[in-house]
Design a protein around this motif. Structure first.
Motif, short mmCIF file in Angstrom:
data_model
loop_
_atom_site.label_atom_id
_atom_site.label_comp_id
_atom_site.label_asym_id
_atom_site.label_seq_id
_atom_site.Cartn_x
_atom_site.Cartn_y
_atom_site.Cartn_z
N TYR A 46 29.09 47.83 32.08
CA TYR A 46 29.76 47.05 33.13
C TYR A 46 28.74 46.13 33.81
N ARG A 51 30.49 40.86 35.03
CA ARG A 51 30.60 39.57 35.70
C ARG A 51 31.16 38.50 34.77
N PHE A 54 34.76 39.19 34.20
CA PHE A 54 35.59 38.81 35.34
C PHE A 54 35.77 37.29 35.38
N GLY A 55 34.71 36.56 35.11
CA GLY A 55 34.81 35.11 35.09
C GLY A 55 35.83 34.62 34.07
N ARG A 64 42.34 36.74 41.53
CA ARG A 64 41.26 37.72 41.53
C ARG A 64 41.76 39.12 41.25
N GLU A 68 40.68 41.31 38.05
CA GLU A 68 40.01 42.61 38.14
C GLU A 68 40.80 43.66 37.37
N ARG A 141 25.93 29.18 29.66
CA ARG A 141 27.10 28.36 29.95
C ARG A 141 26.86 26.91 29.52
N VAL B 54 32.70 29.22 31.35
CA VAL B 54 33.33 29.08 32.66
C VAL B 54 32.45 29.69 33.75
N ASP B 55 32.69 29.27 34.97
CA ASP B 55 31.96 29.84 36.10
C ASP B 55 32.23 31.34 36.19
N ALA B 56 31.21 32.06 36.59
CA ALA B 56 31.38 33.50 36.66
C ALA B 56 31.05 34.01 38.06
N PRO B 57 32.00 33.89 38.99
CA PRO B 57 31.77 34.47 40.30
C PRO B 57 31.75 35.99 40.19
N ALA B 58 31.10 36.64 41.13
CA ALA B 58 31.00 38.10 41.05
C ALA B 58 32.34 38.73 41.43
N PRO B 59 32.74 39.75 40.69
CA PRO B 59 33.93 40.51 41.11
C PRO B 59 33.58 41.34 42.35
N SER B 60 34.57 41.90 42.98
CA SER B 60 34.28 42.71 44.15
C SER B 60 33.51 43.96 43.71
N LEU B 63 35.19 47.05 42.19
CA LEU B 63 35.73 47.12 40.83
C LEU B 63 34.93 48.11 39.98
N ARG B 64 33.61 48.04 40.12
CA ARG B 64 32.76 48.94 39.34
C ARG B 64 33.09 50.40 39.67
N ARG B 66 35.85 51.59 40.90
CA ARG B 66 37.19 51.97 40.43
C ARG B 66 37.17 52.32 38.95
N ILE B 67 36.49 51.49 38.18
CA ILE B 67 36.43 51.74 36.73
C ILE B 67 35.77 53.08 36.44
#
Lengths: 215, 235
Positions: A46, A51, A54-55, A64, A68, A141, B54-60, B63-64, B66-67
């Motif tokens: 993970y 990241r 998710f992107g 979002r 997720e 990228r 694509v842009d890769a903003p950080a997830p919350s 999330l880590r 939860r998984i």
């Protein structure tokens, strides 16, 4: 023997986090540990791909929460089916991102949240953090975007609408007012060209990756 | 759909741009076409690279957590099935012989649904069936309606070993189902036979006293659309 282009693994430079005992392992070794229900190995996968996953999901879903969900579903699929992974056939990276994309596309088709404009800027905090990790992501990228730019406009359009938009080839044919066969050819020829360009551009210093990804 | 047209779907499949029907058709084709399997592997690698464009903003950060929490829950929910009293040692039985033949000839039915590619699936199937055969407590049950055996290991992992099963009709697939009570059917494999010996590892445990059924379908479905063409009952 094909040498595939892979990004420099982010975990080699990522800052220390909790549970980094697996940081030295290859992705494929991590998947093997996940197959034995090693939670720390799942955490490490993970940390490497969450990241970017998710992107990707966010690009397809534009939401979002849904993005997720897609990442969570895909990572749990990794958890459940890691025993089925055979590294000779595909890298762990490809496997994980394929699962994420598959899930995101399923969700977008169900939710009808699809957007139509490829490369529309995502109005979220996309500004890269000043870490080595994001710098490496930015490099990769740029490399992929550069390759995309070299496709014909029509090939790029077909690939972007399919991959980021979640459209089926039949939907694309209708949307673009082209015969299905034309859409198929654009996707096939475009993806083949991308493959050739991305395979060529392996930077010299990626020795670690190269030994890992030679199939 | 003609063969050339089917090959051409490799890129669309790698981009997840096929509808459910086309996908099932392509997956059935994959089981028979080594060229497409090789090309698909390279196309999937390329498609995955597109994730980086694509842009890769950080997830919350949640999330880590939860998984990992969900993974832990699933791990603790693994069910041990009870062993049965009357165990047929399968290693000496006809099923073992069929499996050995199948292994040595490399005749494996790939379980295709939701797999990245079916060669991997086939290999996984081989490993699973070999592990199953190595279990001295495995049981064998006859198949009704076809030549073959259902083998169930002590952990309830199962495989169908079938002799002389005809290939699925053009455009159709076989689907195997497991059921505890004969009512609720859970999909356990999607395959196309090629004649000779066909080994179908089941992705779900075979409940004690449950049954396994095989139907013919147009595409992977969530429940059988018709009557089983053959079954194996463990009751």
């Amino acid at each position: 023997m094909t040498v595939l282009a892979f990004p420099v693994p982010a975990h080699r430079v990522v800052k220390m986090r909790i549970r980094k005992e697996h940081a030295h392992l290859s992705d494929e070794a991590l998947v093997a540990l996940v197959a034995r229900s090693d939670e720390a190995a799942l955490a490490e996968l993970y940390d490497r791909y969450g990241r970017i996953a998710f992107g990707l999901a966010l690009r397809v879903l534009r939401d979002r929460t849904l993005a997720e969900d897609a990442v969570q579903d895909a990572l749990l699929t990794v958890w459940r089916s890691a025993t089925r992974f055979v590294p000779e056939r595909a890298s762990a990276r490809t496997w994980i991102l394929t699962l994420v994309h598959r899930r995101a596309v399923d969700l977008v088709r169900r939710e009808q949240h699809r957007r139509t404009e490829p490369y529309e800027a995502i109005e979220l905090s996309a500004a890269p953090d000043s870490t080595d990790e994001t710098a490496l992501l930015s490099l990769e990228r740029a490399r992929v975007q550069e390759a995309l730019k070299k496709l014909s406009d029509q090939q790029r359009e077909a690939i972007e609408l399919a991959y980021y938009g979640g459209f089926t080839q039949s939907e694309l044919a209708e949307r673009l007012g082209e015969p299905l066969g034309t859409i198929k050819s654009r996707m096939f020829n475009g993806l083949a060209r991308l493959r050739d360009m991305l395979q060529e551009a392996v930077p010299e210093e990626e020795e670690w990756d190269r030994t890992r990804s030679t199939t | 759909m003609g063969q050339d047209a089917i090959h051409d779907l490799t890129a669309a499949y790698a981009l997840n741009a096929l509808d459910a029907h086309e996908e099932a058709e392509y997956e059935a084709h994959l089981g028979r076409c080594a060229g497409c399997r090789g090309e698909l592997a390279s196309f999937q690698t390329t498609a995955a690279s597109l994730a980086y464009a694509v842009d890769a903003p950080a997830p919350s950060p949640a999330l880590r957590d939860r998984i990992l929490a969900q993974a832990k829950v699933e791990r603790s929910n693994l069910i041990e099935f009870p062993r049965r009293r009357w165990l047929v040692p399968v290693a000496s039985g006809a099923a073992a012989a069929a499996a050995v033949v199948a292994v040595s000839l490399g005749l494996w039915a790939a379980s295709l649904s939701s797999s990245l590619d079916d060669e991997r699936e086939a290999r996984y199937g081989q490993e699973r069936v070999l592990a199953l055969m190595a279990d001295p407590a495995a049981e064998a049950f006859p198949v009704n309606g076809a030549q073959g055996t259902l083998v169930v290991a002590s952990g309830r992992e199962g495989a169908l070993i079938l002799q002389n099963l005809k290939a699925a009709p053009e455009g159709k697939i076989y689907e195997a189902w497991v059921s505890r009570d004969g009512k609720e059917m859970l999909r356990a494999a999607t395959f196309v036979a090629r004649g000779g010996a066909t080994v179908v590892p089941l992705s779900r445990p075979v409940p004690a006293g449950g049954l396994v059924a095989v139907t013919v379908e147009d595409e992977p479905v969530d429940e059988p659309t018709g009557k089983p063409i053959f079954t194996a009952d463990t009751a």
